[in-house]
Design an enzyme around this catalytic site. Sequence first.
Site, PDB file in Angstrom:
ATOM      1  CE  LYS A   7     -13.798  -2.400   0.902  1.00 12.35           C
ATOM      2  NZ  LYS A   7     -12.497  -2.360   1.451  1.00 12.35           N
TER       3      LYS A   7
ATOM      4  CE  LYS B  87      -6.069  -6.825  -1.349  1.00  9.39           C
ATOM      5  NZ  LYS B  87      -6.161  -6.785  -0.022  1.00  9.39           N
TER       6      LYS B  87
ATOM      7  CE  LYS C 246      -4.454  -1.425   2.007  1.00 12.57           C
ATOM      8  NZ  LYS C 246      -5.544  -0.884   2.605  1.00 12.57           N
TER       9      LYS C 246
HETATM   10  P1  TYM Z   1     -11.072  -4.676   3.645  1.00 13.27           P
HETATM   11  O1  TYM Z   1     -11.958  -3.929   3.637  1.00 13.27           O
HETATM   12  O2  TYM Z   1      -9.906  -4.431   2.888  1.00 13.27           O
HETATM   13  O3  TYM Z   1     -11.249  -6.327   3.447  1.00 13.27           O
HETATM   14  C1  TYM Z   1     -12.608  -6.804   3.864  1.00 13.27           C
HETATM   15  C2  TYM Z   1     -12.447  -8.328   3.899  1.00 13.27           C
HETATM   16  O4  TYM Z   1     -12.462  -8.663   2.512  1.00 13.27           O
HETATM   17  C3  TYM Z   1     -11.252  -9.572   2.281  1.00 13.27           C
HETATM   18  N1  TYM Z   1     -11.081  -9.228   0.735  1.00 13.27           N
HETATM   19  C4  TYM Z   1     -10.944 -10.064  -0.208  1.00 13.27           C
HETATM   20  N2  TYM Z   1     -11.201 -11.577  -0.289  1.00 13.27           N
HETATM   21  C5  TYM Z   1     -10.912 -12.185  -1.250  1.00 13.27           C
HETATM   22  N3  TYM Z   1     -10.508 -11.482  -2.286  1.00 13.27           N
HETATM   23  C6  TYM Z   1      -9.997 -10.271  -2.442  1.00 13.27           C
HETATM   24  N4  TYM Z   1      -9.694  -9.938  -3.434  1.00 13.27           N
HETATM   25  C7  TYM Z   1     -10.466  -9.423  -1.211  1.00 13.27           C
HETATM   26  N5  TYM Z   1     -10.378  -8.291  -0.902  1.00 13.27           N
HETATM   27  C8  TYM Z   1     -10.569  -8.123   0.332  1.00 13.27           C
HETATM   28  C9  TYM Z   1     -10.383  -9.345   3.257  1.00 13.27           C
HETATM   29  O5  TYM Z   1      -9.393 -10.365   3.604  1.00 13.27           O
HETATM   30  C10 TYM Z   1     -11.252  -8.776   4.590  1.00 13.27           C
HETATM   31  O6  TYM Z   1     -11.684  -9.948   5.249  1.00 13.27           O
HETATM   32  N6  TYM Z   1      -8.087  -5.067   7.522  1.00 13.27           N
HETATM   33  C11 TYM Z   1      -9.188  -5.615   7.264  1.00 13.27           C
HETATM   34  C12 TYM Z   1     -10.343  -4.746   7.913  1.00 13.27           C
HETATM   35  C13 TYM Z   1     -10.195  -5.234   9.635  1.00 13.27           C
HETATM   36  C14 TYM Z   1     -10.587  -6.256   9.973  1.00 13.27           C
HETATM   37  C15 TYM Z   1     -10.351  -6.171  11.478  1.00 13.27           C
HETATM   38  C16 TYM Z   1     -10.626  -7.622   9.569  1.00 13.27           C
HETATM   39  C17 TYM Z   1     -10.127  -3.998  10.381  1.00 13.27           C
HETATM   40  N7  TYM Z   1     -10.267  -4.732  11.515  1.00 13.27           N
HETATM   41  C18 TYM Z   1     -10.405  -7.046  12.450  1.00 13.27           C
HETATM   42  C19 TYM Z   1     -10.649  -8.470  10.754  1.00 13.27           C
HETATM   43  C20 TYM Z   1     -10.505  -8.359  12.100  1.00 13.27           C
HETATM   44  C21 TYM Z   1      -9.333  -5.327   5.617  1.00 13.27           C
HETATM   45  O7  TYM Z   1      -8.403  -5.891   5.023  1.00 13.27           O
HETATM   46  O8  TYM Z   1     -10.353  -4.802   5.262  1.00 13.27           O
END
Ligand code: TYM
Length: 332
Positions: A197, A194, A111
Amino acid sequence: MQRVFSGIQPSGIPTLGNYLGAIRNWVPMQDTHESIFCVVDLHAITVWQDPKELAAQTREMAAALIACGLDPHRCILFVQSHVHAHARLAWIFNCVARLGWLNRMTQFKDKAGKDRESASAGLYVYPNLMAADIHAYHAVKVPVGDDQKQHLELANDIAQKFNHDYGVEFFPTIEPMIQTVAARVMSLRDGSKKMSKSDASDQSRINLTDDADTIALKIRRAKTDPEPLPEHVSGFEGRPEARNLVGILAGIGNTTPDAVLREHGGKGFGAFKEVLAEALVAHLSPIQAEMNRLLEDKGALDAALRLGAQRAAAIAEPIVTEAERLVGFLPR
Ligand code: TYM
C-alpha cells in the site's frame, strides 16, 4: 477455542495483497477461533503519516475489514491506540529484545533503505510492538502473509527470553498461519517486489477501492513476458510476473495455480488478463459497495470500534498487568 490475533496498518487503502495474504483468511476464523483483529495505528506512524489522512485511513481500514466479512459481533475488531496495554507491553519487550535480533530484521532494512540514520527509532522496534500485540492476549495463532514470518519468529524469541529471565511460563509459543496460495502477492510492475500500500506507484497494486476501469487498466498494463502462459507450474521458473498473475486468479477463485493453468495454460497474456480483470471486478465490487455504505455512518463505525476496544482491553489488561508485576513494577 484457540485465540487468534492479527493486525493491519492503516497506512493506505488495503491492497489485493493484504486481502489475499491476510484479510480473506481471517474471515472463516471467526467461526473456529476466538478472533481478535486490530487496525495498528501505532505501527503506521513508524513512518510519517499526515494526521488527517491517518484518521480517515483508520476508519476506512475498519470499514474495509467489515466489508470483507469481519463481523464486529463475531470477532473483536478495534484500533491499537485505543488499548493502552499494547504500548505498555511493547516497552517491556523493548527491554527484552536484543539489538542483534533487531539488526537481522529484513523488513527494517527494506523500509529504512540506504538512509538508515534518518529512519525513526519506532521503525527499528516495530517488531517488538508487534510481539506485544500478540502476547498481550496470550494469542497462539497468527494468520499473516509470508512477509511477516521473521517478525513472528522474533515474537517467539522475545517470549522465550521473558519467560527465561523471569523464571515463569507466562507467554505461550505462537504459531504463524500462512496460506500457500497468494501468501506473497507481488507488484504488478515488478515481479520481484511485494505489492504494497505504500509503494510510490499506484500502478503497482490493486487497491480494494479501485473501480472496474482502473482494475482493467492496471491489469492490462501489468508487466509480463512475451511467452504464452505455461501449461504447468514448473514453467514459472524465471517468470515471476506470470507466477504472480496466475497466483492472483487462483487466490480470488479459491483454487490452485495448477487448476488455473489446466484451464488457461497456453493462452496469451492478452486473453488471460481479460479473464483476470473480470474476476477481480466481480469479486471486489460487492466489497466496495459495502465499504461505501459503512463509511456513510461514521458514528456507527466509531461505536463498533469503541466496543471492540473495550472487549480487547478486558482481555489484555489483566495479562499485561501480570507481566508488569512479574517485572517488578509496583501495583497501581
Ligand atoms: P501490513 O498492514 O503491512 O499487512 C497486513 C497483512 O497483509 C499481509 N500482506 C501481504 N500478503 C500477501 N502479499 C502481499 N503483497 C502482502 N502485503 C501485505 C501481511 O503479511 C499482513 O499479514 N506488521 C503487520 C501488522 C501487524 C501484525 C501485528 C500482524 C502489527 N501487529 C500482530 C500480526 C500480528 C503488517 O505487516 O501489516
